[in-house]
Design a protein around this motif. Structure first.
Motif, mmCIF file in Angstrom:
data_model
loop_
_atom_site.group_PDB
_atom_site.id
_atom_site.type_symbol
_atom_site.label_atom_id
_atom_site.label_comp_id
_atom_site.label_asym_id
_atom_site.label_seq_id
_atom_site.Cartn_x
_atom_site.Cartn_y
_atom_site.Cartn_z
ATOM 1 N N LYS A 58 0.806 -1.225 0.000
ATOM 2 C CA LYS A 58 0.000 0.000 0.000
ATOM 3 C C LYS A 58 0.839 1.274 0.000
ATOM 4 O O LYS A 58 0.304 2.352 -0.143
ATOM 5 C CB LYS A 58 -0.922 -0.032 1.228
ATOM 6 C CG LYS A 58 -1.885 -1.224 1.205
ATOM 7 C CD LYS A 58 -2.707 -1.357 2.457
ATOM 8 C CE LYS A 58 -1.995 -1.908 3.667
ATOM 9 N NZ LYS A 58 -1.464 -3.290 3.524
ATOM 10 N N LEU A 60 2.144 2.763 2.468
ATOM 11 C CA LEU A 60 1.594 3.638 3.515
ATOM 12 C C LEU A 60 2.650 4.537 4.150
ATOM 13 O O LEU A 60 2.378 5.698 4.470
ATOM 14 C CB LEU A 60 0.960 2.776 4.623
ATOM 15 C CG LEU A 60 -0.291 1.992 4.237
ATOM 16 C CD1 LEU A 60 -0.724 1.079 5.373
ATOM 17 C CD2 LEU A 60 -1.427 2.951 3.859
ATOM 18 N N ARG A 61 3.846 3.979 4.341
ATOM 19 C CA ARG A 61 4.875 4.766 5.038
ATOM 20 C C ARG A 61 5.330 5.966 4.201
ATOM 21 O O ARG A 61 5.437 7.084 4.737
ATOM 22 C CB ARG A 61 6.020 3.851 5.480
ATOM 23 C CG ARG A 61 5.530 2.877 6.564
ATOM 24 C CD ARG A 61 6.199 1.542 6.555
ATOM 25 N NE ARG A 61 5.500 0.571 7.400
ATOM 26 C CZ ARG A 61 4.459 -0.166 6.962
ATOM 27 N NH1 ARG A 61 4.008 -0.043 5.721
ATOM 28 N NH2 ARG A 61 3.869 -1.017 7.782
ATOM 29 N N VAL A 89 13.184 0.095 3.868
ATOM 30 C CA VAL A 89 13.360 -0.540 5.185
ATOM 31 C C VAL A 89 12.187 -1.481 5.467
ATOM 32 O O VAL A 89 12.367 -2.620 5.900
ATOM 33 C CB VAL A 89 13.483 0.516 6.311
ATOM 34 C CG1 VAL A 89 13.327 -0.124 7.679
ATOM 35 C CG2 VAL A 89 14.804 1.252 6.224
ATOM 36 N N LEU A 94 10.112 -7.075 5.748
ATOM 37 C CA LEU A 94 9.149 -8.115 5.338
ATOM 38 C C LEU A 94 9.870 -9.341 4.779
ATOM 39 O O LEU A 94 9.502 -10.484 5.085
ATOM 40 C CB LEU A 94 8.172 -7.572 4.282
ATOM 41 C CG LEU A 94 7.260 -6.414 4.702
ATOM 42 C CD1 LEU A 94 6.366 -5.992 3.542
ATOM 43 C CD2 LEU A 94 6.403 -6.778 5.913
ATOM 44 N N LEU A 129 18.073 -2.963 2.642
ATOM 45 C CA LEU A 129 18.378 -2.089 3.788
ATOM 46 C C LEU A 129 19.482 -1.094 3.420
ATOM 47 O O LEU A 129 19.400 0.095 3.744
ATOM 48 C CB LEU A 129 18.774 -2.939 5.000
ATOM 49 C CG LEU A 129 19.069 -2.162 6.280
ATOM 50 C CD1 LEU A 129 17.856 -1.354 6.726
ATOM 51 C CD2 LEU A 129 19.501 -3.093 7.399
ATOM 52 N N CYS A 155 14.878 1.548 13.156
ATOM 53 C CA CYS A 155 15.355 0.211 12.757
ATOM 54 C C CYS A 155 15.700 -0.624 13.991
ATOM 55 O O CYS A 155 15.359 -1.808 14.076
ATOM 56 C CB CYS A 155 16.588 0.316 11.856
ATOM 57 S SG CYS A 155 16.180 0.799 10.176
ATOM 58 N N LEU A 158 12.652 -1.820 15.579
ATOM 59 C CA LEU A 158 12.060 -2.948 14.838
ATOM 60 C C LEU A 158 12.711 -4.270 15.270
ATOM 61 O O LEU A 158 12.022 -5.273 15.445
ATOM 62 C CB LEU A 158 12.250 -2.760 13.328
ATOM 63 C CG LEU A 158 10.993 -2.384 12.560
ATOM 64 C CD1 LEU A 158 10.572 -0.965 12.866
ATOM 65 C CD2 LEU A 158 11.191 -2.534 11.060
ATOM 66 N N THR A 159 14.031 -4.235 15.436
ATOM 67 C CA THR A 159 14.695 -5.490 15.865
ATOM 68 C C THR A 159 14.247 -5.861 17.284
ATOM 69 O O THR A 159 14.083 -7.032 17.598
ATOM 70 C CB THR A 159 16.233 -5.396 15.825
ATOM 71 O OG1 THR A 159 16.675 -4.467 16.802
ATOM 72 C CG2 THR A 159 16.757 -5.008 14.455
ATOM 73 N N PHE A 223 -3.276 0.612 13.728
ATOM 74 C CA PHE A 223 -3.158 -0.166 12.491
ATOM 75 C C PHE A 223 -2.851 -1.639 12.805
ATOM 76 O O PHE A 223 -3.446 -2.547 12.237
ATOM 77 C CB PHE A 223 -2.037 0.440 11.647
ATOM 78 C CG PHE A 223 -1.754 -0.289 10.364
ATOM 79 C CD1 PHE A 223 -2.566 -0.102 9.257
ATOM 80 C CD2 PHE A 223 -0.673 -1.142 10.249
ATOM 81 C CE1 PHE A 223 -2.300 -0.765 8.052
ATOM 82 C CE2 PHE A 223 -0.399 -1.814 9.059
ATOM 83 C CZ PHE A 223 -1.217 -1.622 7.964
#
Ligand code: GRG
Length: 336
Positions: A58, A60-61, A89, A94, A129, A155, A158-159, A223
């Protein structure tokens, strides 16, 4: 007549797509396969690595970033490198997530690891990345350092989120607060960074930037909770995933955690070795009875409301701000 978020997307996304295609490139000789796999994941190539238009996500970011930039009074074109970096990223994460979760499908197509094996898929992710870093180099000089810091902080988060999520699989019980901290990192952090970077490029006003960051974070929370609702009750034809997919995989998502707290029968079912259609139906019955769907919907709405409160009083009548608000409601109300 003000443009809707979809019309704004039609203005913005071709620029982002063009920038992304240039950054990813094609590679030469043998290396064109490496770049071809990246193009496959981005939705620009088929399994034979021939050019096509496939479901690409999408975006979105990038939209959050560019709309936030314009809504904060900036020139959205200056934020295109940041928008592209965020999408790279996201796609990197994903590709790796699909390997870690052993997911066979993404966006209705086989995943990169499923087609070309784990080793090459890890490498494809790594390249995406690094290409995000390359994209960032094209930002206006005076905003480069600050934006890099925002992106690297996201980032790392996220990890952390991925770490928590992976450890949840081994835990018998996960509590709601733990779950919220996980999604704050795994999903909301990159959405927060998207809005924050857009605003940072627009303005030096730190209080304003913080409001956009918090908007993105709360929207990201809403979301993800909505995603959890769809993971249990979403329509297979639209989500592309089997009905009650999260339950089949015994993922500890918000409605499941809530129902486990309400009804101990679900806890024992979820830890049972034998797990077939009968158990899935029984578990779904317990979850439905527990009021988990209503609870999750209320949570999603509450984060969505907090997100919108952050934007209150910030020139709500501008076209970009209105589109940003509409995009937020689409993200939380979506049914796919
Ligand atoms: C960034 C260094 C670094 C590591 C990442 C693998 C990993 C560590 C984290 C996993 C993060 C992850 C996959 C979070 C899920 C976020 C999410 C809600 C994805 C779905 O987003 P959509 O619906 O996807 O925007 P589309 O397909 O539309 O792009």
């Amino acid at each position: 007549m003000k443009k809707s978020w979809k019309e704004k997307a039609t203005d913005y996304l071709p620029f982002v797509e063009d920038f992304l295609r240039k950054i990813v490139g094609e590679g030469e000789g043998e290396l064109s396969r490496h770049y071809g796999m990246m193009r496959y994941h981005m939705g620009w190539a088929d399994e034979e690595l021939r050019p096509i238009t496939a479901p690409a996500g999408k975006r979105l970011r990038p939209l959050l970033c560019l709309l936030s930039c314009e809504a904060a009074g900036g020139n959205w074109k200056e934020a295109i490198p940041a928008a592209a970096a965020l999408e790279l990223v996201h796609n990197f994460s994903l590709v790796h997530d699909d390997i870690q979760d052993r997911s066979p499908f993404r966006r209705h197509r086989p995943t990169v690891w499923k087609l070309w094996g784990e080793a090459l898929a890890i490498n494809v992710g790594d390249a995406l990345l690094i290409l995000a870093c390359r994209a960032m180099e094209k930002l206006p000089q005076e905003k480069f350092r600050e934006c890099c810091q925002i992106l690297s902080d996201a980032c790392l988060m996220l990890t952390e989120g991925q770490f928590l999520d992976l450890t949840f699989e081994k835990k018998e019980r996960v509590f709601l607060e733990e779950y919220m901290e996980m999604i704050r990192r795994k999903t909301a952090a990159l959405m927060a960074a998207s809005a924050q970077m857009g605003a940072t490029i627009a303005t030096d006003d730190r209080r304003l930037v913080e409001r956009f960051r918090s908007f993105g974070e709360n929207l990201g929370m809403a979301f993800q909770v909505q995603d959890d609702i769809l993971g249990l009750w979403g329509d297979e034809a639209v989500t592309g995933k089997p009905a009650a997919d999260d339950l089949r995989q015994r993922k500890k998502t918000l409605p499941i955690i809530y129902a486990m707290e309400k009804d101990p029968r679900l806890l024992s079912l979820m830890t049972q070795a034998k797990w077939g259609e009968r158990e899935v139906a029984e578990a779904l019955g317990i979850i439905n009875q527990s009021g988990a769907k209503e609870f999750a919907q209320a949570q999603a709405f509450s984060f969505y409301k907090k997100a919108l409160e952050e934007l209150a009083g910030l020139g709500q009548d501008s076209e970009a701000m209105q589109a940003l608000i509409d995009l937020a409601s689409f993200m939380v109300g979506r049914e796919y």
